[in-house]
Design an enzyme around this catalytic site. Structure first.
Site, PDB file in Angstrom:
ATOM      1  CD  GLU A 112      -2.187   5.251   2.229  1.00 25.77           C
ATOM      2  OE1 GLU A 112      -1.175   5.935   2.452  1.00 25.77           O
ATOM      3  OE2 GLU A 112      -3.323   5.751   2.061  1.00 25.77           O
ATOM      4  CD  GLU A 132      -2.813   7.579  -2.272  1.00 19.26           C
ATOM      5  OE1 GLU A 132      -3.352   7.016  -1.316  1.00 19.26           O
ATOM      6  OE2 GLU A 132      -2.100   6.969  -3.110  1.00 19.26           O
TER       7      GLU A 132
END
Length: 256
Positions: A112, A132
């Site tokens: 990210e 995730e």
């Protein structure tokens, strides 16, 4: 400082994720420091380009520090959330062009961070992923939205829903990596790009970044109006006058 080092060389700033002993995993203290450093760089008019790099040989960043999170109460996790959002937002909202220099693992928050930059340079060792969902979360550092915008819905869904990892070959094929370089050269390459950017008009470069970032989610007509505003910002600036003068005098501009 706590997991983040700031270096300056002329008009280029390098923000280093500097917690190599933990594969640059993002702790609360590190996230807080990163937000502070980004705010400092954003406010520095002398900085014309930024490189986001990482210490150590194995990883760019493996995401949130799950050892720190182990045993956290819901209240503690909720308290950590704005600190993390400020760290990711700090990188995303830097007004200068930002180049990610990625080597090794760029997983979860590490991926990210890369997605939050303008250009991703990666070497042969780079491995990207948004895992995730495998630990009961969704990407929370902008991953769902930034992957969607960079890769398109199908490829973003592939990464987010499966949590699988991409080696350098597939990352280039997906459009996740903008420049692929030999192992061990990524920082040098990223700093070289930043140095090239820093030679250009800082007024023009910042205006171009604003137009591109803000226009990406707009209909074309509205985005072209943004471009018009950016053009007007630069066309009547001291930088434009200096640039034209330098071109005609066959010299390097000295940007006001």
């Amino acid at each position: 400082m706590t997991g983040v080092t700031l270096r300056r060389d002329g008009h280029v700033a390098e923000i280093v994720l500097d917690r190599a002993e933990a594969l640059n995993a993002l702790s609360t203290a590190m996230a807080r420091r990163l937000a502070e450093v980004c705010a400092e760089v954003a406010a520095d008019a002398a900085v014309r380009a930024v490189v986001l790099s990482a210490a150590g040989e194995k990883a760019f960043c493996v995401g949130a520090d799950l050892k720190e999170r182990n045993g956290m109460s819901d209240e503690e996790l909720l308290a950590q959330r704005p600190v993390f959002r400020a760290a990711f937002g700090g990188v995303l909202n830097l007004p200068q062009p930002v180049i990610a220099a990625v080597h090794g693992y760029a997983l979860g928050g590490g991926c990210e961070f890369a997605l939050s930059t303008d250009l991703i340079v990666a070497d042969e060792s780079a491995v990207f992923g948004l895992p995730e969902v495998g630990v009961g979360l969704v990407p929370g550092g902008g991953g769902t939205q930034l992957a969607l915008r960079r890769l398109g819905p199908g490829k973003a869904a592939d990464l987010v829903f499966t949590g699988r990892r991409l080696g350098i070959e597939e990352a280039v094929e997906y459009g996740l990596v903008d420049r692929r370089v030999p192992a061990g050269t990524v920082r040098e390459e990223a700093l070289g790009i930043a140095g090239t950017i820093a030679l250009n008009s800082p007024t023009a470069v910042r205006a171009a970044k604003r137009a591109m970032r803000q226009g990406a989610a707009l209909p074309l007509e509205a985005a072209l109006d943004l471009e018009e505003n950016a053009w007007r910002t630069t066309a009547f600036s001291a930088d434009r006058r200096e640039g034209i003068a330098a071109f005609n005098e066959k010299r390097r501009p000295v940007w006001p």
